[in-house]
Design a protein around this motif. Sequence first.
Motif, PDB file in Angstrom:
ATOM      1  N   UNK A   1      23.416 116.110 -88.601  1.00 36.94           N
ATOM      2  CA  UNK A   1      22.924 117.176 -89.484  1.00 36.94           C
ATOM      3  C   UNK A   1      22.450 116.592 -90.819  1.00 36.94           C
ATOM      4  N   UNK A   2      23.264 115.700 -91.376  1.00 31.53           N
ATOM      5  CA  UNK A   2      22.881 115.065 -92.643  1.00 31.53           C
ATOM      6  C   UNK A   2      21.595 114.258 -92.480  1.00 31.53           C
ATOM      7  N   UNK A   3      21.450 113.589 -91.335  1.00 31.58           N
ATOM      8  CA  UNK A   3      20.236 112.815 -91.076  1.00 31.58           C
ATOM      9  C   UNK A   3      19.003 113.704 -91.006  1.00 31.58           C
ATOM     10  N   UNK A   4      19.145 114.854 -90.355  1.00 39.51           N
ATOM     11  CA  UNK A   4      18.017 115.795 -90.283  1.00 39.51           C
ATOM     12  C   UNK A   4      17.654 116.304 -91.673  1.00 39.51           C
ATOM     13  N   UNK A   5      18.653 116.528 -92.480  1.00 37.44           N
ATOM     14  CA  UNK A   5      18.424 116.986 -93.855  1.00 37.44           C
ATOM     15  C   UNK A   5      17.692 115.899 -94.662  1.00 37.44           C
ATOM     16  N   UNK A   6      18.113 114.643 -94.486  1.00 34.89           N
ATOM     17  CA  UNK A   6      17.442 113.528 -95.179  1.00 34.89           C
ATOM     18  C   UNK A   6      15.976 113.453 -94.763  1.00 34.89           C
ATOM     19  N   UNK A   7      15.721 113.643 -93.476  1.00 34.58           N
ATOM     20  CA  UNK A   7      14.346 113.595 -92.972  1.00 34.58           C
ATOM     21  C   UNK A   7      13.491 114.674 -93.626  1.00 34.58           C
ATOM     22  N   UNK A   8      14.057 115.865 -93.782  1.00 32.97           N
ATOM     23  CA  UNK A   8      13.322 116.965 -94.420  1.00 32.97           C
ATOM     24  C   UNK A   8      13.102 116.686 -95.908  1.00 32.97           C
ATOM     25  N   UNK A   9      14.118 116.085 -96.539  1.00 35.74           N
ATOM     26  CA  UNK A   9      14.024 115.818 -97.979  1.00 35.74           C
ATOM     27  C   UNK A   9      13.107 114.646 -98.296  1.00 35.74           C
ATOM     28  N   UNK A  10      12.873 113.782 -97.303  1.00 31.67           N
ATOM     29  CA  UNK A  10      12.152 112.532 -97.573  1.00 31.67           C
ATOM     30  C   UNK A  10      10.742 112.768 -98.102  1.00 31.67           C
ATOM     31  N   UNK A  11      10.157 113.898 -97.755  1.00 27.24           N
ATOM     32  CA  UNK A  11       8.805 114.173 -98.248  1.00 27.24           C
ATOM     33  C   UNK A  11       8.771 114.961 -99.537  1.00 27.24           C
ATOM     34  N   UNK A  12       9.943 115.207-100.116  1.00 24.19           N
ATOM     35  CA  UNK A  12      10.019 116.087-101.285  1.00 24.19           C
ATOM     36  C   UNK A  12      10.227 115.350-102.605  1.00 24.19           C
ATOM     37  N   UNK A  13      10.800 114.151-102.568  1.00 25.21           N
ATOM     38  CA  UNK A  13      11.178 113.489-103.826  1.00 25.21           C
ATOM     39  C   UNK A  13      12.430 114.127-104.392  1.00 25.21           C
ATOM     40  N   UNK A  14      12.670 113.923-105.675  1.00 22.90           N
ATOM     41  CA  UNK A  14      13.847 114.505-106.329  1.00 22.90           C
ATOM     42  C   UNK A  14      13.730 116.027-106.371  1.00 22.90           C
ATOM     43  N   UNK A  15      14.821 116.692-106.054  1.00 19.34           N
ATOM     44  CA  UNK A  15      14.817 118.164-106.064  1.00 19.34           C
ATOM     45  C   UNK A  15      14.781 118.693-107.490  1.00 19.34           C
ATOM     46  N   UNK A  16      13.950 119.700-107.711  1.00 17.84           N
ATOM     47  CA  UNK A  16      13.872 120.322-109.030  1.00 17.84           C
ATOM     48  C   UNK A  16      14.338 121.772-109.000  1.00 17.84           C
ATOM     49  N   UNK A  17      14.385 122.352-107.809  1.00 14.72           N
ATOM     50  CA  UNK A  17      14.845 123.735-107.652  1.00 14.72           C
ATOM     51  C   UNK A  17      16.366 123.773-107.804  1.00 14.72           C
ATOM     52  N   UNK A  18      16.845 124.509-108.815  1.00 11.58           N
ATOM     53  CA  UNK A  18      18.294 124.571-109.074  1.00 11.58           C
ATOM     54  C   UNK A  18      19.065 125.152-107.896  1.00 11.58           C
ATOM     55  N   UNK A  19      18.472 126.143-107.232  1.00 15.07           N
ATOM     56  CA  UNK A  19      19.170 126.769-106.107  1.00 15.07           C
ATOM     57  C   UNK A  19      19.280 125.789-104.936  1.00 15.07           C
ATOM     58  N   UNK A  20      18.212 125.008-104.704  1.00 18.91           N
ATOM     59  CA  UNK A  20      18.267 124.003-103.643  1.00 18.91           C
ATOM     60  C   UNK A  20      19.298 122.931-103.981  1.00 18.91           C
ATOM     61  N   UNK A  21      19.365 122.581-105.254  1.00 14.13           N
ATOM     62  CA  UNK A  21      20.336 121.580-105.696  1.00 14.13           C
ATOM     63  C   UNK A  21      21.760 122.074-105.445  1.00 14.13           C
ATOM     64  N   UNK A  22      22.019 123.351-105.727  1.00 10.58           N
ATOM     65  CA  UNK A  22      23.348 123.916-105.490  1.00 10.58           C
ATOM     66  C   UNK A  22      23.703 123.862-103.999  1.00 10.58           C
ATOM     67  N   UNK A  23      22.701 124.094-103.159  1.00 12.46           N
ATOM     68  CA  UNK A  23      22.942 124.033-101.716  1.00 12.46           C
ATOM     69  C   UNK A  23      23.257 122.609-101.268  1.00 12.46           C
ATOM     70  N   UNK A  24      22.598 121.629-101.909  1.00  9.78           N
ATOM     71  CA  UNK A  24      22.880 120.221-101.603  1.00  9.78           C
ATOM     72  C   UNK A  24      24.331 119.896-101.966  1.00  9.78           C
ATOM     73  N   UNK A  25      24.763 120.401-103.130  1.00  7.81           N
ATOM     74  CA  UNK A  25      26.156 120.183-103.553  1.00  7.81           C
ATOM     75  C   UNK A  25      27.108 120.821-102.540  1.00  7.81           C
ATOM     76  N   UNK A  26      26.765 122.028-102.071  1.00  8.61           N
ATOM     77  CA  UNK A  26      27.596 122.696-101.048  1.00  8.61           C
ATOM     78  C   UNK A  26      27.610 121.878 -99.759  1.00  8.61           C
ATOM     79  N   UNK A  27      26.437 121.348 -99.385  1.00  4.38           N
ATOM     80  CA  UNK A  27      26.319 120.530 -98.174  1.00  4.38           C
ATOM     81  C   UNK A  27      27.204 119.292 -98.267  1.00  4.38           C
ATOM     82  N   UNK A  28      27.151 118.618 -99.417  1.00  5.78           N
ATOM     83  CA  UNK A  28      27.912 117.382 -99.587  1.00  5.78           C
ATOM     84  C   UNK A  28      29.404 117.652 -99.786  1.00  5.78           C
TER      85      UNK A  28
END
Length: 783
Positions: free
Chosen positions: A362-389
């Motif tokens: 699951x984490x690998x699939x998430x990395x693959x999706x994030x790889x084309x995005x660069x650093x996240x700037x959306x605060x809500x997406x960042x909160x979800x990343x914190x929840x994921x980790x």
Amino acid sequence: MVDGVEDEEKWLAAGIAGLQQNAFYMHRALDSNNLRDALKYSAQMLSELRTSKLSPQKYYQLYMRAFDELRKLEMFFKEETRRGCSIIDLYELVQHAGNILPRLYLLCTVGSVYIKSKEAPAKDVLKDLVEMCRGIQHPVRGLFLRSYLSQISRDKLPDIGSECYTACESFILLADPELRLAVGLSGLQGPAREKDKREKERSELRDLVGKNLHVLSQIEGVDLDMYKETVLPRVLEQVVNCKDEIAQCYLMDCIIQVFPDEYHLQTLEILLGAFPQLQPSVDIKTVLSRLMERLSNYAASSTEVLPEFLQVEAFSKLNNAIGKVIEAQADMPILGAVTLYSSLLTFTLHVHPDRLDYADQVLGACVKKLSGEGKLEDNRATKQIVALLSAPLDKYNDIVTVLKLSNYPSVMEYVDSETNKVMAMVIIQSIMKNNTQISTADKVGALFELIKGLIRDLDGAAHDQVDEDDFKEEQNSVARLIQMLQNDDTEEMFKIICTVRKHILTGGPKRLPFTVPPLVFSSLKLVRQLQGPEENPFGEEGSTTPKKVFQLLNQTIETLYGVPAPELALRLYLQCAEAANDSDLEPVAYEFFTQAYILYEEEISDSRAQVTAIHLIIGTLQRMHVFGVENRDTLTHKATGYSAKLLKKPDQCRAVYACSHLFWVDDQDNMKDGERVLLCLKRALRIANAAQQMSNATRGSTGSVTLFVEILNKYLYFFEKGNTQINAAAIQSLIELITAEMQSESNSPDPAADAFFASTLRYIQFQKQKGGAVGEKYEPIKV
């Protein structure tokens, strides 16, 4: 809009008034068993529900009043059938009502009694009622009518057999037009304000649709087979065909919420197959997340249900479904994708806690999706990343297990430096809370890579922008983490220390004062481990020895020069010197003292810092036993020299009399030089006298006698310890000197000094009264 609200209140009040008036006459007819009048007034009462002027919220208030009255009418119909009235005749009689809406409400009411009587198959009656209800196409009136039918008939359906099957078919048919009516308002054109009003009305109607789906789920005859073969496919077909994003999202959520968890698990493939067919703008992430949340809670409720998840391959199906949804919706915001992966990871950790490969997938699939995005700037997406980790940490309560997830650090690469710090703090708090032991250098290296946001500045971020209190809290957490690292194997522990050192030295001058001290003390702890009786301090070639650790410590403390933090470095050098003393390494101890003296001479210029430093030096040197005569004399001479050169006379005096302890150590006979003790004390007296003269010259008074009293106490200390150079006569003369000074006209009053002196005299008197050798020793002193 205010006028519209007021008008609506008037229309509602008028509707309620008309309803109550006709209900009154209906009750009178019921009391007199007058069936025709009861039907007449009930039809007039129900005509109030024909209004189109009320919003769904206001219409609901009117509907509930009519509903209460219809329950009384239903009881009357039951009584009529008991008195011999034919239910079939009654069913036909109510169909003569003039308007369709009152006619259908009455028909549903009689129909519920008809089903209960079992004079006709329930499936036929219900099918007839469903077909009749299709005559109402207005969204609000139609939905409330269907809600009424489902509410009054649900408790009268058969539980088993073909009739139940057909009845459930009828309920699904009942739901079909409801699902369409739920979106019937969305296509209306008009001004923006009118459109907003329609959207609000549709939102209010959604709950009614959900309620009727809930009724369908409560029918006892709807078992898993019927749900799988009939109910779910038909409902999903209607959901997909309605083509309205809001309705699709709400109705999918209703399906997930109202039907049992075990049904969802056994029909997972059918349910997930509908998601890619929904409108692209449907908020699939929320619906899918709720499905996974329900299944996660179901898995957590009992270990007995876990085999069901394995049997249906739930993880594989959900993982594939999420992949297809993300692939189909190429423009899905990163927030949606991360939310889905976060929910899937939570599900995986609940259902397959022993399958780390699933979590890593699951984490690998998430990395693959994030790889084309660069650093996240959306605060809500960042909160979800914190929840994921955070999810694996919360589940396993063990960072060592989390470190086995190879894609875990990769996910952290896509968050900004602030979020990296937040996540690092979460990791450290988890370690401290669970007292996790990280006992190998490789794991420590991996851990410090994870928390690098606290160890060094990322992306060139300047720590000047950070709140000072937050920065201190973060660095103190790192310091506590370093203290927790422990391994009984000295070789591995030395590797851990080297690994930590490599990371913290990249932290810059502001972090080093927080991170170097705990590393130094962890290293000193290792030195004590190496001091065991079986250990050779110099060890074999290539093995860890105290000397090797001390070399590393020397290099580490030197990094504080660039901060600069000379006072801290001096303290650490003295700690190391004391540890070297315990290891009987005289050259090493001497080198650490030398470094401390160089720091004192070249870097410490503040007078207060000098006073603190010299007392630390004296205290440490007094405890050293490893030095030979020459080295000790050199260091002692330097310490007494520094003491005499302090800026203020009182500081000089106190440092000099403290040096007297360097020449008299209780447990070492070769370090008892009474003559040099006396020289130190006499020198301290001269400095105290000079201080009084300076005070007299500048202020016109000799100042306090505190220094003399302090020196008197030192005299008494060495007198008791058996220093023959300190005799009763010297103490007596000092007491007389202090008494004379206190009685002098130039002496400024000092209650604290007076109390101190009085207390000292009481102590002498107490010692005299003891008798024996002690009393005899103190006897010559007159107080």
